[in-house]
Design an enzyme around this catalytic site. Sequence first.
Site, mmCIF file in Angstrom:
data_model
loop_
_atom_site.group_PDB
_atom_site.id
_atom_site.type_symbol
_atom_site.label_atom_id
_atom_site.label_comp_id
_atom_site.label_asym_id
_atom_site.label_seq_id
_atom_site.Cartn_x
_atom_site.Cartn_y
_atom_site.Cartn_z
ATOM 1 N N HIS A 137 1.377 2.641 1.867
ATOM 2 C CA HIS A 137 0.408 2.225 0.856
ATOM 3 C C HIS A 137 1.040 1.378 -0.246
ATOM 4 O O HIS A 137 0.445 1.201 -1.306
ATOM 5 C CB HIS A 137 -0.281 3.452 0.254
ATOM 6 C CG HIS A 137 -1.091 4.204 1.254
ATOM 7 N ND1 HIS A 137 -1.349 5.564 1.143
ATOM 8 C CD2 HIS A 137 -1.695 3.808 2.403
ATOM 9 C CE1 HIS A 137 -2.087 5.958 2.185
ATOM 10 N NE2 HIS A 137 -2.293 4.914 2.954
ATOM 11 N N CYS A 167 2.095 -11.473 -8.923
ATOM 12 C CA CYS A 167 1.069 -12.418 -9.347
ATOM 13 C C CYS A 167 0.293 -12.885 -8.123
ATOM 14 O O CYS A 167 0.894 -13.282 -7.117
ATOM 15 C CB CYS A 167 1.715 -13.603 -10.055
ATOM 16 S SG CYS A 167 0.546 -14.919 -10.460
#
Length: 243
Positions: free
Chosen positions: A119, A127
Site C-alpha cells: 500500500h 508531486c
Amino acid sequence: MDSLQAILDRGQDIVFFGGAGISTESGIPDFRSSAGLYATATPDSPAPEYLLSHECLEHDPESFFDFHRTSLLHPKARPNRAHQALARLEEVGKLSAVITQNIDGLHQAAGSRRVLELHGSAQRNRCIDCGQVQDMRFMLDSTGVPRCPICRGMVRPDVVLYGEPLDQRVMDAAIEAILACDVLIVGGTSLNVYPAAGLVNFYQGRDLVLINRDPTAHDGQASLVLHQDLGPTLGDAVDSLLG
C-alpha cells in the site's frame, strides 16, 4: 512457543506477511478493531473510507490532507519487538522478504532491507506534476493542500488510496516471494482486505503460521495458529532461537 521456534529453526526461506496489528504495539491504531480508526469515527464526520479515497483527494483535498496528517502520520512511532525480530531473521539469512500492508516504514526503521510495501509508504510524498519526492516532515509541516516547492503542483502521499489499484510490480514480487518460501508467517492481519489477503492462497510451502489476536478465515489452513500479541510472541521465539 516451542512449535513456533521449531518452525523458525527449520525454515530456510521465511517470508512474513503482515498488517496493521504489527504496529499497534508501536502506538499506531489499526483500522477495524474496536479501538481502530473506523470504530472511533464520529457519525457527523465523513467516513474514514471516504477520507482515504482517491475521490476525496480529487474533490475535497483539504479534508483528505487534514485526515491524513492527523490520523495516518505517526512520527514518534518506533519499531517494536516484532519488527526487530524480523530484521534479525533477515540478518542471519533466514528471512527473504517482508510483505506489508502498512505504510508506516517501521520495518525499514528496524533494519529490514527487503520490504514489499503493498500500500505504499507515508514516509514518501511526491508531486503529481514534476514527480519531486518529499519526506514525512514536509507533509507534517505543510498546511492545507501541500504544494511542491519547485513547480507548485500538489504533493500527495505515496500510498494506495481506496479507488486506486495496487502497484502490480510489488504484487508480482510478493507472489514470487510467497511461491518460493518454505515458511510463511502471517501476522497482525484479519486477512479481510483484498486483493492483498488473497496472497496467502499462493503459498505452497511446508509451514503456514498465523499470529493474530482474532481468528481469521485461513486458520484452518495453517500449521500453527497463535491468537496472541505479535510482538512478544515473535520476539520471544526469535530470542530463544538466536540468543
